[in-house]
Design a protein around this motif. Structure first.
Motif, short mmCIF file in Angstrom:
data_model
loop_
_atom_site.label_atom_id
_atom_site.label_comp_id
_atom_site.label_asym_id
_atom_site.label_seq_id
_atom_site.Cartn_x
_atom_site.Cartn_y
_atom_site.Cartn_z
N ASN A 175 0.93 -1.03 0.14
CA ASN A 175 -0.13 0.15 0.00
C ASN A 175 0.87 1.39 -0.01
O ASN A 175 1.44 1.76 0.96
N SER A 176 1.06 2.05 -1.12
CA SER A 176 1.86 3.04 -1.40
C SER A 176 1.29 4.28 -2.11
O SER A 176 0.41 4.08 -2.76
N VAL A 177 1.91 5.18 -1.80
CA VAL A 177 1.11 6.57 -2.40
C VAL A 177 2.21 7.19 -3.22
O VAL A 177 3.47 7.55 -2.70
N THR A 178 2.22 7.68 -4.40
CA THR A 178 3.15 8.57 -5.26
C THR A 178 2.38 9.93 -5.36
O THR A 178 1.09 9.86 -5.72
N TYR A 179 3.24 11.15 -5.20
CA TYR A 179 2.39 12.30 -5.37
C TYR A 179 3.03 13.57 -5.73
O TYR A 179 4.35 13.51 -5.28
N GLU A 180 2.67 14.49 -6.40
CA GLU A 180 3.73 15.72 -6.85
C GLU A 180 3.67 16.28 -5.24
O GLU A 180 2.87 16.40 -4.59
N ASP A 181 4.69 16.96 -4.99
CA ASP A 181 4.99 17.69 -3.90
C ASP A 181 6.12 18.70 -4.31
O ASP A 181 6.78 18.80 -5.17
N ILE A 182 6.45 19.58 -3.17
CA ILE A 182 7.33 20.78 -3.35
C ILE A 182 8.28 20.57 -1.79
O ILE A 182 7.71 20.44 -0.77
N LYS A 183 9.51 20.67 -2.30
CA LYS A 183 10.20 20.60 -1.09
C LYS A 183 11.36 21.83 -1.06
O LYS A 183 11.64 22.17 -2.25
N GLU A 184 12.08 22.09 -0.11
CA GLU A 184 13.01 23.15 0.09
C GLU A 184 14.33 22.43 -0.07
O GLU A 184 14.60 21.46 0.52
N GLU A 185 15.33 23.29 -0.50
CA GLU A 185 16.79 22.80 -0.48
C GLU A 185 17.63 24.29 -0.40
O GLU A 185 17.23 25.39 -0.72
#
Length: 358
Positions: free
Chosen positions: A346-356
């Motif tokens: 049971n897994s989920v992939t999704y668009e996201d935004i992260k900081e670097e």
């Protein structure tokens, strides 16, 4: 004057204005926010407030993180909307604790940075503050620094000082309602048993802002940028052979189907990769994993509890599968046998935004 601080996003500009308006006051910051959950988010917000107060040369004290007591006080109000009665109880708790601390320190005034937050009721805070003044004899200082262009200046200060801009008020119940409304996964609440730091997790943000602090101390130039990426969370996974669950490690970005379940057998082995007859699943043995990763895990169970760094795992996945866009399941087991396998992922992939930091 004791200033109750909720977060650096709200406090930095507020503290600047208080310093400007009360130049002869000795200010003491007080971080008391047992409503913040999970604890890693609490530590991140405290780190950011500590950084902000250091920049402003204001001493900071940390109150107790008595989450259990706070939960008891808001029991039965879990599903109320933000700015409702649950928030009022939360204001009561934080301001009363703050005024008690102010009296203990000998301060004759207190205030709160909650007053500048656009999500908080200034009217309720003013009433609570005035009632506490009558009860404890410590003057509550009401300041409206968010009116006019205060919100705009506040946003500029956040950007100028690279402060952590959190995306929920802090409490579990506010977060739950917000994510349900956004139809987004509540990934703030994920913490794998392995303690692997996941992308765009609170733990990853904590490491990023610790790095910011180091760069500031070392006077290095840096900038915090945002990037869009495909995120992943494994909710659960197991492999059953001959009616027994066997130790198995599911690689990041492993997806099977909408049901999250499949069964079948291994039909092909080539270059130490075992190909399943359904849902594009691949197996490798622990020995093969060690060869690729140059590690010496003694068992798959050890790998489960002490995995590679997430980025290293993703690089290894690409090295094994030779395809950066491959979302098929890749599973490590101690050995592959000729038998029927039942696989649950049971897994989920999704668009996201992260900081670097660059």
């Amino acid at each position: 004057m004791l200033v109750h601080i909720c977060c650096a996003v709200d406090s930095h500009y507020f503290l600047e204005k208080i310093k400007e308006e009360y130049p002869d006051e000795k200010l003491v910051g007080y971080f008391y926010d047992p409503n913040i959950h999970p604890y890693s988010e609490y530590r991140l917000r405290y780190l950011d407030v500590e950084y902000s107060c250091k920049k402003l040369n204001i001493p900071l004290l940390e109150g107790a993180y008595n989450l259990e007591e706070w939960l008891k006080k808001v029991k039965g109000m879990e599903h109320l909307p933000e700015k409702g009665d649950r928030c009022t109880v939360c204001y009561d708790d934080r301001l009363e604790n703050s005024v008690i601390k102010a009296k203990e320190l000998g301060c004759d005034k207190f205030t709160t940075t909650l007053l500048i937050s656009p999500k908080k009721s200034q009217e309720k805070l003013a009433i609570i503050g005035d009632n506490l003044t009558k009860k404890y004899g410590v003057d509550f200082i009401f300041k409206d620094y968010r009116s006019g262009n205060g919100g705009e200046i506040q946003g500029l200060r956040v950007k100028e000082n690279s402060l952590y801009r959190q995306n929920y008020c802090g409490c579990l119940f506010g977060l739950t309602a917000q994510r349900e409304n956004q139809k987004k996964i509540m990934d703030e609440m994920f913490n794998p048993i392995s303690n692997q730091i996941l992308p765009e997790s609170i733990e990853q943000r904590l490491e990023l802002y610790k790095k910011r602090n180091r760069f500031e101390d070392e006077k290095k130039e840096y900038k915090i940028i945002k990037q869009k990426f495909l995120n992943y969370r494994l909710m659960s996974g197991k492999v059953i052979v001959n009616k027994e669950v066997i130790p198995s490690y599911v690689f990041a970005y492993s997806v099977i189907n909408n049901k999250g379940f499949t069964n079948g057998k291994v039909e092909l082995e080539k270059d130490e990769i075992f190909y399943f007859n359904r849902d594009e699943i691949k197996f490798i043995t622990l020995k093969t994993f060690n060869n690729f990763a140059k590690t010496n895990y003694k068992s798959t169970k050890e790998l489960i509890y002490k995995p590679l760094d997430f980025c290293e795992e993703v690089k290894l996945r690409y090295e094994i599968l030779k395809n950066p866009y491959d979302l098929s399941a890749l599973i490590v087991v101690d050995e592959v046998i000729d038998s029927k396998y039942e696989i649950f992922i049971n897994s989920v992939t999704y668009e996201d935004i992260k900081e670097e930091i660059v």
